[in-house]
Design an enzyme around this catalytic site. Structure first.
Site, PDB file in Angstrom:
ATOM      1  N   THR A 155       0.856  -1.182   0.000  1.00  0.00           N
ATOM      2  CA  THR A 155       0.000   0.000   0.000  1.00  0.00           C
ATOM      3  C   THR A 155       0.902   1.246   0.000  1.00  0.00           C
ATOM      4  O   THR A 155       2.068   1.169   0.387  1.00  0.00           O
ATOM      5  CB  THR A 155      -0.966  -0.004   1.191  1.00  0.00           C
ATOM      6  OG1 THR A 155      -0.217  -0.070   2.394  1.00  0.00           O
ATOM      7  CG2 THR A 155      -1.928  -1.184   1.112  1.00  0.00           C
ATOM      8  N   THR A 210       1.545   4.405   1.597  1.00  0.00           N
ATOM      9  CA  THR A 210       2.360   4.917   2.704  1.00  0.00           C
ATOM     10  C   THR A 210       3.257   3.829   3.259  1.00  0.00           C
ATOM     11  O   THR A 210       4.417   4.078   3.599  1.00  0.00           O
ATOM     12  CB  THR A 210       1.468   5.515   3.812  1.00  0.00           C
ATOM     13  OG1 THR A 210       0.694   6.579   3.245  1.00  0.00           O
ATOM     14  CG2 THR A 210       2.289   6.049   4.976  1.00  0.00           C
ATOM     15  N   CYS A 211       2.743   2.621   3.335  1.00  0.00           N
ATOM     16  CA  CYS A 211       3.519   1.500   3.875  1.00  0.00           C
ATOM     17  C   CYS A 211       4.743   1.206   3.001  1.00  0.00           C
ATOM     18  O   CYS A 211       5.832   0.939   3.524  1.00  0.00           O
ATOM     19  CB  CYS A 211       2.638   0.262   3.971  1.00  0.00           C
ATOM     20  SG  CYS A 211       1.129   0.529   4.945  1.00  0.00           S
ATOM     21  N   SER A 212       4.570   1.265   1.686  1.00  0.00           N
ATOM     22  CA  SER A 212       5.655   0.939   0.753  1.00  0.00           C
ATOM     23  C   SER A 212       6.568   2.119   0.433  1.00  0.00           C
ATOM     24  O   SER A 212       7.733   1.921   0.089  1.00  0.00           O
ATOM     25  CB  SER A 212       5.078   0.413  -0.565  1.00  0.00           C
ATOM     26  OG  SER A 212       4.485  -0.847  -0.357  1.00  0.00           O
ATOM     27  N   LEU A 234       7.916   1.117   5.790  1.00  0.00           N
ATOM     28  CA  LEU A 234       8.934   0.071   5.709  1.00  0.00           C
ATOM     29  C   LEU A 234      10.272   0.628   5.221  1.00  0.00           C
ATOM     30  O   LEU A 234      11.310   0.306   5.817  1.00  0.00           O
ATOM     31  CB  LEU A 234       8.458  -1.094   4.844  1.00  0.00           C
ATOM     32  CG  LEU A 234       9.439  -2.260   4.669  1.00  0.00           C
ATOM     33  CD1 LEU A 234       9.885  -2.838   6.011  1.00  0.00           C
ATOM     34  CD2 LEU A 234       8.825  -3.338   3.785  1.00  0.00           C
TER      35      LEU A 234
END
Length: 159
Positions: free
Chosen positions: A45, A47-49, A53
């Site tokens: 997703t 923001t996560c990618s 992370l």
């Protein structure tokens, strides 16, 4: 009720992407370790990618220098977590935890209902620091925010 500072992390079976994919009990996984555990709503997703992370990948050595292990949690299956780790060039030693059924996330009381976005049950965005399975610090993000669970914020909090 969600997990609080001073609580022991729940003991639930999950899948770990570390040296392959293996089942693990979270009680054993967090025992005798200093760990920063951060959770994302979903692998791949935006923001996560693009931010969450990658920040931990970038600062991974700084956590290691402090004797702190880093673990990333998502309510995704282990194969998705393995593919995401490869696409993000996650270094060996940064643990990817696949909570496919959301059992650990629910036991933490940190689930998010993403069904309005077609995502089902997910983890809230958070980071915590635990020693020997006991939560010493917990940072929960407000909906739509990305400030307190970043790698930089956790490094600052660790001092």
């Amino acid at each position: 009720m969600s997990i609080q500072v001073g609580d022991t992390l729940p003991d639930v079976e999950i899948r770990v992407v570390h040296d392959g994919i293996e089942p693990a009990q979270t009680g054993a996984l967090f025992a005798d370790r200093k760990v920063v555990l951060f959770a994302v709503p979903g692998a791949f997703t935006p923001t996560c990618s693009n931010k969450h992370l990658p920040g931990y990948v970038q600062h991974f050595a700084e956590f290691q220098q402090r004797g702190v292990e880093v673990m990333c949690l998502a309510v995704n299956d282990a194969y998705v977590m393995q593919a995401w780790a490869a696409s993000q060039h996650v270094p060996a030693g940064l643990w990817m935890l696949a909570d496919g059924n959301g059992a650990f996330t629910k036991a933490l009381g940190l689930e998010l209902d993403g069904s309005g976005y077609g995502m089902g049950l997910r983890a809230r965005r958070f980071a915590l620091y635990a020693e020997n399975g006991v939560v010493k610090q917990l940072e929960l993000e407000a909906p739509g925010e990305f400030r307190v669970s970043t790698a930089e914020a956790m490094l600052e909090a660790l001092g």
